[in-house]
Design an enzyme around this catalytic site. Structure first.
Site, PDB file in Angstrom:
ATOM      1  N   ALA B  21      35.960  30.906  37.793  1.00 40.67           N
ATOM      2  CA  ALA B  21      34.709  32.111  37.210  1.00 40.67           C
ATOM      3  C   ALA B  21      34.357  32.509  36.263  1.00 40.67           C
ATOM      4  O   ALA B  21      34.550  32.013  34.894  1.00 40.67           O
ATOM      5  CB  ALA B  21      36.214  33.168  37.597  1.00 40.67           C
ATOM      6  N   CYS B  22      33.769  33.503  35.972  1.00 39.73           N
ATOM      7  CA  CYS B  22      32.794  33.886  34.314  1.00 39.73           C
ATOM      8  C   CYS B  22      34.154  34.338  33.774  1.00 39.73           C
ATOM      9  O   CYS B  22      34.982  34.826  33.820  1.00 39.73           O
ATOM     10  CB  CYS B  22      31.975  35.034  35.232  1.00 39.73           C
ATOM     11  SG  CYS B  22      31.050  35.886  33.518  1.00 39.73           S
ATOM     12  N   PRO B  23      34.461  33.260  32.561  1.00 35.69           N
ATOM     13  CA  PRO B  23      33.132  32.891  31.733  1.00 35.69           C
ATOM     14  C   PRO B  23      33.026  31.102  31.820  1.00 35.69           C
ATOM     15  O   PRO B  23      31.953  30.469  31.123  1.00 35.69           O
ATOM     16  CB  PRO B  23      32.837  33.514  29.971  1.00 35.69           C
ATOM     17  CG  PRO B  23      33.595  33.372  30.183  1.00 35.69           C
ATOM     18  CD  PRO B  23      35.016  34.066  31.493  1.00 35.69           C
ATOM     19  N   GLY B  24      33.920  30.755  33.028  1.00 33.16           N
ATOM     20  CA  GLY B  24      34.047  29.286  32.688  1.00 33.16           C
ATOM     21  C   GLY B  24      32.483  28.530  32.862  1.00 33.16           C
ATOM     22  O   GLY B  24      32.317  27.569  32.018  1.00 33.16           O
TER      23      GLY B  24
END
Lengths: 134, 83
Positions: B21-24
């Site tokens: 998921a963000c920020p991944g």
């Protein structure tokens, strides 16, 4: 960017970690000043063990389950990655540290760079393009 | 670029950030771009909706060229060229 991290709740610490990740992706230099309850979370014996949420305590387990399912890193992992990828310095407020029995930087998790006084934080905030209080 | 043109590009780097998921995906792209040379093309595979807007904006701001996005089943591929 200058960030004052007053919270010792893992949910807000994750928020800080996500914002920090965005700043590092933008190549911003970041200084984090860890104040009051933040210093408690940064104590060596706490870190990943912090289990307090700031709001909706009845949703804590749901939050933890979702974070795990979505493979969201822990707040310590967020900060650790940000330090690897960018120029991030973390300073523990000396007074806050003392409140929780930590006087030396070695009393805190390894991500902490040094102990500081409030003047340094104010100076950093004054000179930063972005200043956040979490 | 058209979808066909994008699909025919030879990527110099493929970053598979599906399942994060963000920020991944953004962090994975940031990490990978440091290992690339100017003009090389990177593909970022992601299933995180926010990344569709995030990475093109980041690429533009950092002086890279956003080439386009291709939708696949359950994920999408963002193409960018290092500036």
């Amino acid at each position: 960017m200058t960030m004052a991290l007053c919270t010792g709740s893992f949910d807000k610490l994750i928020v800080a970690g996500i914002i920090l990740s965005g700043a590092v992706a933008e190549d911003m230099d970041v200084e984090i000043y860890v104040l009051l309850y933040g210093a408690y979370a940064f104590k060596k014996e706490n870190g990943e063990n912090i289990d307090t949420v700031s709001e909706y305590p009845e949703l804590k387990e749901k939050l933890k389950t979702s974070l795990k399912e979505m493979k969201i890193p822990t707040w310590v992992e967020f900060l650790s990655t940000a330090k690897e990828l960018g120029n991030v310095k973390i300073y523990i407020c000396g007074t806050a540290g003392k409140i929780w029995g930590g006087e030396k930087v070695s009393d805190f998790i390894d991500l902490a760079d040094d102990i500081c006084g409030i003047g340094e934080y104010v100076d950093s905030a004054q000179n930063a393009d972005v200043h956040m209080l979490i | 670029m058209t979808t066909e043109e994008l699909k025919n590009l030879n990527a110099d780097k493929v970053v598979d950030a599906r399942g994060t998921a963000c920020p991944g995906p953004l962090l994975a792209a940031k990490k990978a771009i440091g290992e690339m040379s100017t003009g090389e093309v990177m593909q970022i595979l992601s299933s995180d909706e926010g990344t569709k807007r995030d990475i093109p904006k980041w690429a533009q701001k950092k002086g890279h060229e956003y080439l386009g996005t291709v939708e696949e089943s359950g994920y999408f591929i963002i193409y960018m060229k290092k500036g």
